[in-house]
Enzyme design. Sequence first.
Site, PDB file in Angstrom:
ATOM      1  CG  ASN A   6      -1.832   1.070   1.194  1.00  0.00           C
ATOM      2  OD1 ASN A   6      -1.435   2.234   0.886  1.00  0.00           O
ATOM      3  ND2 ASN A   6      -3.110   1.050   1.829  1.00  0.00           N
ATOM      4  CD  GLN A   7       3.873   2.316  -3.231  1.00  0.00           C
ATOM      5  OE1 GLN A   7       4.810   2.990  -2.900  1.00  0.00           O
ATOM      6  NE2 GLN A   7       4.127   0.824  -3.130  1.00  0.00           N
ATOM      7  CE  LYS A  43      -2.105  -0.029   6.057  1.00  0.00           C
ATOM      8  NZ  LYS A  43      -2.174  -1.339   6.262  1.00  0.00           N
ATOM      9  CG  ASP A  55      -3.480  -5.858   9.693  1.00  0.00           C
ATOM     10  OD1 ASP A  55      -3.450  -5.748   8.507  1.00  0.00           O
ATOM     11  OD2 ASP A  55      -4.262  -6.093  10.439  1.00  0.00           O
ATOM     12  CG  ASP A  59      -6.743   8.942   5.972  1.00  0.00           C
ATOM     13  OD1 ASP A  59      -7.059   8.054   6.958  1.00  0.00           O
ATOM     14  OD2 ASP A  59      -5.716   9.173   5.741  1.00  0.00           O
TER      15      ASP A  59
END
Length: 213
Positions: free
Chosen positions: A29-30, A32, A88, A175
């Site tokens: 996940n870029q 993250k 996670d 978000d």
Amino acid sequence: MSEDFDPEHVAPQAIRKLTPGKLVIASHNQGKVREIAELLGPHGVEPISAGALGLPEPEETGTTFIANAELKALAAADLSGLPALSDDSGLCVEALRGEPGIFSARWAGSDKDFTVAMRRVWDQILAQGPGAGHDAHFVCALALAWPDGHVEAFEGRVDGRIVWPPRGDKGFGYDPIFVPYGHDVTFAEMDPAAKHAMSHRADAFRQLVAAVF
């Protein structure tokens, strides 16, 4: 077992320290990866994403955030021969009995379309009826693993509420529909530095930094 054994007074296991150098970020996940790299910036590590190393994503078979984080970190450390850090995290909505929780990414489908996931969250809140609350919290579990199988884990949390429609373009995942308590803007509307100072990920990172650096 000795009659003198008292489990409440067993010395805790020592926390292993992380030395400067390469650290695998066990995520594809870029969003993250970017956030984690920014949080690690001041601590002398060189973050490398699992994707850049061509590491596969292991199946997340754990039943808790920490279990899944440890599974991913251990797999990345074993395959890369380097220390690995895994995150996670997920959104837990009170009216949905904690869902999507550990399945937060899976609600976005195989295309990782969080527009679909956010719509699903909102539709399911509405399906609970007019009395359903909008309280929610984000959880972030961090696991730091070494190639020899040693692992340290930390968990952070931030509470807030769900809003609709989605607002802002600075974040990722859920978000745009999450407003932390005490604020009137979503995580996706916040300046990244402001989010980093208070998010669930920041909470977990403060614990990790205090323990391993």
